[in-house]
Design an enzyme around this catalytic site. Structure first.
Site, PDB file in Angstrom:
ATOM      1  N   CYS A 400      20.307 111.734  15.146  1.00  0.00           N
ATOM      2  CA  CYS A 400      21.128 111.974  13.953  1.00  0.00           C
ATOM      3  C   CYS A 400      21.476 110.676  13.244  1.00  0.00           C
ATOM      4  O   CYS A 400      21.791 110.673  12.060  1.00  0.00           O
ATOM      5  CB  CYS A 400      22.398 112.725  14.327  1.00  0.00           C
ATOM      6  N   LYS A 403      19.632 109.864   9.989  1.00  0.00           N
ATOM      7  CA  LYS A 403      19.802 110.644   8.770  1.00  0.00           C
ATOM      8  C   LYS A 403      20.142 109.720   7.599  1.00  0.00           C
ATOM      9  O   LYS A 403      20.734 108.658   7.769  1.00  0.00           O
ATOM     10  CB  LYS A 403      20.913 111.685   8.950  1.00  0.00           C
ATOM     11  N   ASP A 432      26.049 126.168   6.193  1.00  0.00           N
ATOM     12  CA  ASP A 432      24.975 125.534   6.950  1.00  0.00           C
ATOM     13  C   ASP A 432      23.605 126.084   6.583  1.00  0.00           C
ATOM     14  O   ASP A 432      22.590 125.456   6.878  1.00  0.00           O
ATOM     15  CB  ASP A 432      25.203 125.712   8.455  1.00  0.00           C
ATOM     16  N   ASP A 449       4.982 123.509   4.561  1.00  0.00           N
ATOM     17  CA  ASP A 449       3.969 122.451   4.540  1.00  0.00           C
ATOM     18  C   ASP A 449       4.647 121.111   4.398  1.00  0.00           C
ATOM     19  O   ASP A 449       5.584 120.952   3.591  1.00  0.00           O
ATOM     20  CB  ASP A 449       2.991 122.642   3.374  1.00  0.00           C
ATOM     21  N   GLY A 522      18.073 121.339   2.307  1.00  0.00           N
ATOM     22  CA  GLY A 522      17.047 120.752   3.147  1.00  0.00           C
ATOM     23  C   GLY A 522      17.620 119.778   4.140  1.00  0.00           C
ATOM     24  O   GLY A 522      18.823 119.779   4.442  1.00  0.00           O
ATOM     25  N   SER A 524      17.184 115.532   5.463  1.00  0.00           N
ATOM     26  CA  SER A 524      16.613 114.208   5.222  1.00  0.00           C
ATOM     27  C   SER A 524      16.895 113.312   6.412  1.00  0.00           C
ATOM     28  O   SER A 524      17.926 113.438   7.078  1.00  0.00           O
ATOM     29  CB  SER A 524      17.227 113.594   3.954  1.00  0.00           C
TER      30      SER A 524
END
Length: 729
Positions: A400, A403, A432, A449, A522, A524
């Site tokens: 984490c 991130k 969440d 993908d 999403g 990151s």
């Protein structure tokens, strides 16, 4: 890979930048990322342009492949035109995409003829700069003259009188020597070649007379219409084609930036080649004027500036004192005379002859050779930016801790919402997971993908990754509705990460907006290299209908909607063996959405569909075939991207190529067209099975929709008696 700490952005692919980039790459700076922005992948060497027009050189002889140079240098290449500069925000505006941030900036965009001082010139004349536009216009004119058979003369007018216009007039005359054409040079001054000595002017006048070029000195043009020049003395002259080669002017956005400029809009720089108003902005070549040592606009000065520019860019980043550049007062001028003759001039001396052209040819070819045979970077300890040395004190951790920081992520998303409010909605509840509502009993399709970085331009990478992910939905006949992003950003300074995130996601949102898809969220993180992917969701384009992968029927014909070859071309690009124009064409193909093709497939009742991606045509076609079916392919019909067959012939293959071909029984087929079947594609086209009677209408509709390379590549037959499931003819 060292974490990126600062961005150096070079705008323009002029002589000084091409040489400076080469110098910087030979001694890399750890922690520095270099980006070159240019409207074209190829930049011309001005000294050889007349020889190109005359037919003495080819395009490749006279142009530096910037895409290849950047690939070798480890720099990002962005093929785009800058439209504005904001020094306060340290940002460059580029049409159709987010602003590009920088820490240190350098401009080498050259100049352009002054079209606005004469009414009608901008509308009816072809400027000699930018050269890419001029070259295209000249090729079109030459092609027209070559096709003409009625003996009608074409009047070509050039407005100028300086070295550039004289060389071009002579080059055009030589190239068109066997054609019915008339060339006229309109010069406002009392004589051609102001600033040259009388011997050089006399040699040029003799060459112009021998070539049949009419020279009209003291003929200032004060108005241009669609086919006529009006001179200051009231005379008029008709023309069929008009080329403008007058005094230079700067791109308007340079002056609009607020930085100090001089007459003509050129950036005012000190002897360190820095803007007199902003030390973070450098400039070289025609776009810059050294206030203490102003010089004429000539390429030789840009070449001489390159070592100082490279050194001072490095010094600025390393926080070291700057070097001063003092340009020479005189330089050797070598002027082409159309034929393989030239005149040399320096001070009061001049010489003319074939030997001067050979001398000039050797000098020009030696310059261009620097960008053909690119050396290995110097071995030894690489310097590091001061920020990079501090950053190395604690290496990035995994899990984490890798991130992307929340404030940078939030800032990037807030910036993107200003341009894509519908596709990038604000997170109201901070849940969440995102909620997607579907009609009762409705069907929802999902796909995922992820791609490693394929191109160095993050905005293009975002567009390609989005198209690649959406393609699975289109291949199923689904309309995208929502997406989730998975982003890995290279370890870098937080400000650099925010810049990259904005560029990546803006590229993706550009594609999502075009198809009505929303980005809901999403994940990151940071890693050793950039990667981007999307989980995408969609609903049937037509209620109750989807495109199936395994619905082929005997008698169906196979249609491929896009050309093949992205795998081999990008493998070659990574080896610095691909031409920048070929890479450009491959990117253009990858950016073409499959949405319209999917709608047409549904409308014409195709029996089966899939998209061609990593497993190549062979692998994806096998997935479509049932055990009792076989496909008979025509290798000659396979559409190929420019350069793909040549790269395969040279043995340049993607790392997935061999895996795609593994287990295929060797047959009589061989050669690059056969290899094309195993080439992995990124954001490739659709492979459609269509009843024979529906093929003509579907093929015509696909081409009408912009799929120019769509082609029939084979037939579906019963496998009995065929042996292999896929047979090549």
């Amino acid at each position: 890979m060292d974490p990126v700490q600062r961005d150096l952005v070079l705008v323009g692919g002029g002589h000084a930048h091409a040489l400076a980039l080469r110098m910087l790459a030979m001694r890399p700076l750890a922690g520095l990322r270099i980006t070159l922005v240019s409207p074209s992948s190829h930049t011309p060497y001005s000294g050889m342009l007349p020889g190109l027009i005359a037919g003495h050189y080819t395009f490749d002889d006279t142009h530096i492949d910037l895409a290849r140079l950047c690939q070798w240098a480890g720099a990002r290449f962005i093929e785009a035109a800058v439209t504005a500069l904001d020094p306060a925000a340290r940002q460059l505006s580029i049409s159709g995409r987010p602003a590009l941030g920088y820490d240190v900036l350098s401009l080498d965009i050259g100049s352009q003829p002054d079209l606005d001082s004469v009414p009608g010139a901008r509308e009816h004349a072809t400027p000699v700069k930018p050269v890419a536009d001029f070259w295209a216009r000249w090729q079109a004119l030459e092609s027209t003259l070559l096709r003409r058979s009625n003996g009608q003369a074409t009047h070509i007018a050039l407005v100028g009188g300086g070295a550039g216009s004289v060389e071009l007039a002579l080059a055009m005359a030589h190239r068109l020597r066997d054609r019915t054409s008339q060339l006229s040079l309109f010069c406002a001054a009392a004589d051609i070649l102001p600033g040259y000595n009388r011997h050089a002017r006399a040699a040029a006048r003799r060459a112009l007379a021998a070539a049949g070029v009419s020279v009209l000195c003291g003929s200032r043009v004060n108005r241009v219409t669609a086919a006529q020049l009006t001179l200051e003395n009231g005379n008029t002259a008709a023309f069929d084609a008009l080329f403008w080669c007058t005094g230079a002017a700067a791109a308007p956005w340079v002056g609009a930036s607020g930085l100090r400029t001089v007459e003509g809009g050129f950036l005012a720089v000190s002897d360190t080649l820095q803007s007199v108003d902003d030390p973070a902005v450098f400039a070289a070549g025609d776009i810059a004027t050294q206030l203490q040592h102003p010089r004429p606009k000539a390429g030789v000065y840009a070449v001489r500036q390159a070592p100082v520019l490279a050194a001072n860019l490095r010094n600025a980043l390393m926080q070291r004192p700057q070097r001063r550049h003092r340009p020479q007062r005189r330089f050797l001028s070598l002027l082409s005379l159309g034929t393989q003759r030239a005149v040399a001039e320096r001070g009061p001396f001049a010489a003319t002859g074939d030997w001067v052209w050979r001398w000039k040819d050797r000098i020009d070819r030696r310059f261009m050779a620097r960008f053909v045979s690119l050396p290995e970077p110097m071995p030894g300890i690489v310097e590091a930016l001061p920020e990079a040395r501090v950053a190395d004190a604690q290496p990035p951790c995994g899990g984490c801790g890798a991130k992307v920081a929340g404030d940078r992520l939030a800032a990037a998303l807030a910036q993107l919402r200003q341009h894509y409010p519908q596709q990038c909605p604000e997170d109201e509840g901070a849940e969440d997971a995102a909620r997607i509502t579907t009609p009762a009993g409705g069907i929802q399709l999902q796909s995922l993908d992820i791609l490693r970085s394929l191109v160095s331009d993050p905005w293009l990478m975002g567009r390609i990754a989005a198209n690649h992910a959406l393609s699975d939905l289109f291949a199923s006949g689904a309309q995208p509705t929502a997406a989730l992003a998975a982003v890995t950003l290279p370890f870098s300074h937080p400000a650099i990460q925010q810049r990259d995130l904005v560029q990546l996601l803006a590229g993706a949102l550009h594609e999502f907006a075009a198809v009505g898809c929303r980005l809901l969220g999403g994940h990151s993180l940071q890693g050793p290299e950039l990667a981007l992917g999307f989980a995408v969701s969609g609903e049937p384009m037509e209620v109750g209908r989807l495109l199936r992968k395994r619905g082929l029927r005997p008698g169906d014909q196979l249609i491929l909607t896009k050309a093949l070859g992205t795998g081999t071309l990008f493998a070659a690009h990574m080896q610095q063996r691909a031409d920048g124009r070929e890479v450009h064409d491959a990117i253009t193909s990858m950016l073409q959405s499959n949405q319209a093709a999917a709608r047409l497939a549904l409308a014409h009742g195709v029996s089966a569909a899939t998209d061609v991606t990593g497993f190549g045509v062979w692998g994806h076609l096998r997935e479509m075939l049932r055990p009792e079916q076989a496909a008979v392919l025509s290798l000659a019909a396979l559409p190929a991207l420019t350069g793909a067959l040549a790269q395969l012939e040279a043995g340049r293959r993607s790392t997935m190529h061999e895996a795609n071909a593994q287990g295929v029984a060797p047959g009589s087929a061989a050669g690059p067209r056969y290899d094309l079947l195993f080439d992995p594609q990124t954001s490739g086209g659709l492979l459609l099975g269509v009843a024979q009677e529906s093929v003509p209408a579907l093929l015509a509709a696909l081409r009408e929709a912009g799929y120019a390379e769509a082609a029939i590549i084979g037939d579906i037959v019963d496998r009995e008696g065929q042996g292999d499931a896929i047979v090549c003819r």
